[in-house]
Design a protein around this motif. Structure first.
Motif, PDB file in Angstrom:
ATOM      1  N   ALA A 160      -0.218 -23.906  19.419  1.00 48.47           N
ATOM      2  CA  ALA A 160      -0.551 -22.498  19.635  1.00 48.47           C
ATOM      3  C   ALA A 160       0.681 -21.636  19.934  1.00 48.47           C
ATOM      4  N   ARG A 161       1.610 -22.149  20.759  1.00 45.76           N
ATOM      5  CA  ARG A 161       2.694 -21.259  21.199  1.00 45.76           C
ATOM      6  C   ARG A 161       3.864 -21.218  20.240  1.00 45.76           C
ATOM      7  N   ILE A 162       4.324 -22.405  19.801  1.00 42.01           N
ATOM      8  CA  ILE A 162       5.530 -22.422  18.967  1.00 42.01           C
ATOM      9  C   ILE A 162       5.370 -21.600  17.685  1.00 42.01           C
ATOM     10  N   PRO A 163       4.233 -21.725  16.963  1.00 44.05           N
ATOM     11  CA  PRO A 163       4.124 -20.915  15.747  1.00 44.05           C
ATOM     12  C   PRO A 163       4.276 -19.412  16.025  1.00 44.05           C
ATOM     13  N   ARG A 164       3.892 -18.969  17.252  1.00 46.10           N
ATOM     14  CA  ARG A 164       4.036 -17.542  17.587  1.00 46.10           C
ATOM     15  C   ARG A 164       5.475 -17.190  17.930  1.00 46.10           C
ATOM     16  N   LEU A 165       6.177 -18.131  18.600  1.00 45.41           N
ATOM     17  CA  LEU A 165       7.557 -17.863  19.041  1.00 45.41           C
ATOM     18  C   LEU A 165       8.575 -18.040  17.918  1.00 45.41           C
ATOM     19  N   ALA A 166       8.211 -18.845  16.931  1.00 44.75           N
ATOM     20  CA  ALA A 166       9.212 -19.313  15.970  1.00 44.75           C
ATOM     21  C   ALA A 166       9.737 -18.209  15.053  1.00 44.75           C
ATOM     22  N   SER A 167      11.021 -18.348  14.682  1.00 42.98           N
ATOM     23  CA  SER A 167      11.554 -17.497  13.618  1.00 42.98           C
ATOM     24  C   SER A 167      12.169 -18.455  12.598  1.00 42.98           C
ATOM     25  N   PHE A 168      11.408 -18.739  11.550  1.00 45.31           N
ATOM     26  CA  PHE A 168      11.850 -19.718  10.569  1.00 45.31           C
ATOM     27  C   PHE A 168      12.860 -19.088   9.621  1.00 45.31           C
ATOM     28  N   SER A 169      13.837 -19.922   9.201  1.00 43.13           N
ATOM     29  CA  SER A 169      14.878 -19.385   8.333  1.00 43.13           C
ATOM     30  C   SER A 169      14.325 -19.048   6.954  1.00 43.13           C
ATOM     31  N   SER A 170      13.215 -19.662   6.567  1.00 44.61           N
ATOM     32  CA  SER A 170      12.588 -19.355   5.275  1.00 44.61           C
ATOM     33  C   SER A 170      11.150 -19.854   5.308  1.00 44.61           C
ATOM     34  N   GLU A 171      10.384 -19.492   4.292  1.00 49.36           N
ATOM     35  CA  GLU A 171       8.997 -19.946   4.201  1.00 49.36           C
ATOM     36  C   GLU A 171       8.944 -21.471   4.075  1.00 49.36           C
ATOM     37  N   ARG A 172       9.923 -22.040   3.361  1.00 47.11           N
ATOM     38  CA  ARG A 172       9.991 -23.493   3.217  1.00 47.11           C
ATOM     39  C   ARG A 172      10.186 -24.177   4.562  1.00 47.11           C
ATOM     40  N   ALA A 173      11.010 -23.555   5.414  1.00 48.51           N
ATOM     41  CA  ALA A 173      11.245 -24.134   6.744  1.00 48.51           C
ATOM     42  C   ALA A 173       9.942 -24.115   7.542  1.00 48.51           C
ATOM     43  N   ARG A 174       9.157 -23.040   7.380  1.00 52.99           N
ATOM     44  CA  ARG A 174       7.882 -22.946   8.103  1.00 52.99           C
ATOM     45  C   ARG A 174       6.917 -24.039   7.623  1.00 52.99           C
ATOM     46  N   ILE A 175       6.873 -24.242   6.297  1.00 50.84           N
ATOM     47  CA  ILE A 175       5.971 -25.258   5.758  1.00 50.84           C
ATOM     48  C   ILE A 175       6.400 -26.653   6.246  1.00 50.84           C
ATOM     49  N   LEU A 176       7.713 -26.877   6.282  1.00 51.37           N
ATOM     50  CA  LEU A 176       8.218 -28.170   6.766  1.00 51.37           C
ATOM     51  C   LEU A 176       7.815 -28.376   8.228  1.00 51.37           C
TER      52      LEU A 176
END
Ligand code: RET
Length: 246
Positions: free
Chosen positions: A143-159
């Motif tokens: 719940a928390r990390i997906p809200r806090l995260a700033s992924f370098s790209s969409e691929r990084a988010r999927i990973l």
């Protein structure tokens, strides 16, 4: 010896050693993500040493009539925080979140070790405390990390989402095995427990590391492509892609 605790531990040691090869390859291949690859190599490398010790029966303690493997708990104490560190590196979630994750992780492992060592009701209370800490860890990851995260790209988010889901699904099985094993109600023998835990460890470490290296290789390709085009990568909003939501 066939099918014994020592055999499964030896298979675990070989599997973990082989699992250390992909991040070592990554270290040579992609110096920009050196820290990521070092963390991953630590996960399987430390486990390989722990399994080799267990194969020789080094570090086995008898507590309250049960055999407790010290290398296993030391391995978990060192490598599960590394897995969590890797996930937070992917999401750039910062120190606060990593601290919450690691505190919950160490708490659940210590309470798990206490639960093996003490008899009676206290044992199950310690186990319940471990489960509560695990709940905090899952909440943070889900719940928390997906809200806090700033992924370098969409691929990084999927990973991140793939590895996070794999982690939660596999880690949930550990307390179940703990209950079935001699540590709990004793439905599984010690040999069977070693087989099941070695198998779980191999997927949650070696498979995790292999998927992570493969994913980072793809991230490096994206970077190289962007650099070659001389372009500034324009990132899509996370919710622009309906098929990849968590
Ligand atoms: C215990 C018992 C106490 C309650 C809980 C547990 C969970 C342990 C976990 C271990 C994960 C280990 C991994 C090792 C990788 O090689 C300590 C069994 C919740 C989640 C991922």
């Amino acid at each position: 010896m066939i099918g014994s605790t020592a055999t499964w531990a030896a298979i675990g040691a070989v599997g973990m050693a082989l699992g250390t090869l992909p991040p070592l390859w990554g270290l040579g291949n992609d110096p920009e993500r050196r820290t990521h690859y070092l963390v991953l190599a630590g996960v399987t490398g430390i486990a390989a040493v722990a399994y080799a010790l267990m194969a020789f029966g080094i570090g086995d303690l008898v507590v309250s009539g049960r055999v407790v493997s010290l290398p296993r708990y030391v391995d978990w104490l060192l490598t599960t925080p590394l897995i969590l560190l890797f996930l937070s590196l992917l999401g750039n979630t910062g120190r606060g979140s990593l601290t919450r994750l690691v505190v919950a992780d160490v708490t659940l492992l210590v309470l798990g070790a206490v639960a093996v060592a003490v008899p009676g009701t206290v044992r199950w209370l310690a186990f319940a405390g471990g489960l509560a800490a695990f709940g905090v860890l899952v909440y943070e990851l889900y719940a928390r990390i997906p809200r806090l995260a700033s992924f370098s790209s969409e691929r990084a988010r999927i990973l991140f989402v793939t590895l996070r889901n794999l982690t939660i699904a596999l880690w949930t099985l550990y307390p179940v095995v703990w209950v079935l094993a001699p540590s709990g109600i004793g439905l599984l023998t010690r040999d069977m427990t070693m087989l099941v835990v070695a198998y779980l460890d191999l997927i949650s470490k070696a498979a995790f590391v292999a998927l992570a290296v493969d994913g980072m290789d793809a991230l490096a390709d994206v970077d190289r492509g962007a650099a070659a085009a001389g372009a500034v990568t324009v990132e899509r909003a996370p919710d622009a892609d309906s098929g990849t939501a968590d």
